[in-house]
Design a protein around this motif. Structure first.
Motif, short mmCIF file in Angstrom:
data_model
loop_
_atom_site.label_atom_id
_atom_site.label_comp_id
_atom_site.label_asym_id
_atom_site.label_seq_id
_atom_site.Cartn_x
_atom_site.Cartn_y
_atom_site.Cartn_z
N THR A 1 -49.92 -15.33 -24.00
CA THR A 1 -50.93 -15.48 -23.39
C THR A 1 -51.94 -14.77 -23.96
O THR A 1 -51.88 -14.03 -24.97
CB THR A 1 -50.61 -15.00 -22.06
OG1 THR A 1 -51.86 -14.85 -21.03
CG2 THR A 1 -49.97 -13.48 -21.90
N ALA A 2 -53.15 -14.90 -23.54
CA ALA A 2 -54.46 -14.14 -24.27
C ALA A 2 -55.22 -14.20 -22.67
O ALA A 2 -55.42 -15.14 -22.10
CB ALA A 2 -55.00 -14.81 -25.15
N LEU B 1 -54.27 -19.72 -29.31
CA LEU B 1 -54.84 -18.84 -28.47
C LEU B 1 -56.14 -18.38 -28.60
O LEU B 1 -57.03 -18.39 -27.79
CB LEU B 1 -53.79 -17.71 -27.75
CG LEU B 1 -52.46 -18.00 -27.40
CD1 LEU B 1 -51.41 -16.96 -27.04
CD2 LEU B 1 -52.82 -18.54 -25.60
N LEU B 2 -56.23 -17.76 -29.68
CA LEU B 2 -57.54 -17.06 -30.00
C LEU B 2 -58.43 -18.27 -30.28
O LEU B 2 -59.74 -18.19 -29.98
CB LEU B 2 -57.27 -16.49 -31.67
CG LEU B 2 -58.63 -15.71 -32.15
CD1 LEU B 2 -59.34 -14.91 -31.36
CD2 LEU B 2 -58.35 -15.36 -33.56
N GLY C 1 -50.62 -17.49 -32.06
CA GLY C 1 -51.57 -16.64 -31.75
C GLY C 1 -52.88 -17.12 -32.17
O GLY C 1 -54.07 -17.03 -31.31
N LEU D 1 -61.47 -9.72 -25.42
CA LEU D 1 -60.11 -10.31 -25.63
C LEU D 1 -59.03 -9.37 -25.64
O LEU D 1 -58.90 -8.43 -26.27
CB LEU D 1 -59.99 -11.02 -26.92
CG LEU D 1 -58.91 -12.01 -27.31
CD1 LEU D 1 -58.85 -13.05 -26.07
CD2 LEU D 1 -58.92 -12.72 -28.66
N MET E 1 -53.44 -10.20 -25.26
CA MET E 1 -52.84 -11.31 -26.09
C MET E 1 -51.34 -10.79 -26.69
O MET E 1 -51.25 -9.79 -26.97
CB MET E 1 -53.85 -11.24 -27.54
CG MET E 1 -53.39 -12.61 -28.35
SD MET E 1 -55.00 -12.85 -29.00
CE MET E 1 -54.35 -14.20 -30.19
#
Length: 136
Positions: free
Chosen positions: A74-75, A109-110, A106, A91, A94
């Motif tokens: 999740t983020a 998500l980013l 990751g 942000l 994360m």
């Protein structure tokens, strides 16, 4: 612990208020497993479904989840609320499950968070919030 079969596709989704209980469970488990990676502690009210429901209903919050048959990361992208800081977002929160690290979760998500940021009118700056003990 989440599995990581090679044939599973990772999907990134923006969460809605109905997802608050499941997000609460994911974040609570993550904080319990890796407390040094979070500024919150198990039992903190902001990890509860009620607090998360309000965040998920907020159009200025983009809470993303990575899934591959189960939630594995999740983020959160949060825009500043004060008028003089509306050009900034953060942000934070994360997290990727340990079994899935190093597999592009990751990065996915980013990328989705940055895409959401690019769509925010007059956003100029994104800060990344991390803890000094976060080595994952």
């Amino acid at each position: 612990m989440p599995s990581h079969p090679a044939n599973r596709t990772i999907e990134i989704t923006r969460l809605r208020p109905a997802d608050a209980p499941a997000l609460s469970a994911l974040l609570t488990a993550a904080v319990e497993r890796e407390p040094e990676s979070f500024v919150t502690s198990p039992g903190d009210p902001d990890l509860g479904p009620r607090a998360l429901d309000a965040r998920l209903a907020d159009p200025e919050e983009h809470v993303l989840v990575a899934g591959a048959g189960e939630w594995i990361g999740t983020a959160t992208l949060s825009r500043e609320r004060r008028a003089k800081r509306r050009h900034k977002a953060e942000l934070h929160r994360m997290y990727v499950a340990r079994a899935w690290r190093g597999r592009g979760v990751g990065a996915a998500l980013l990328e989705h968070a940055l895409r959401a940021a690019r769509a925010m009118h007059e956003l100029e700056e994104i800060g990344l919030i991390v803890t000094c003990h976060n080595t994952g």
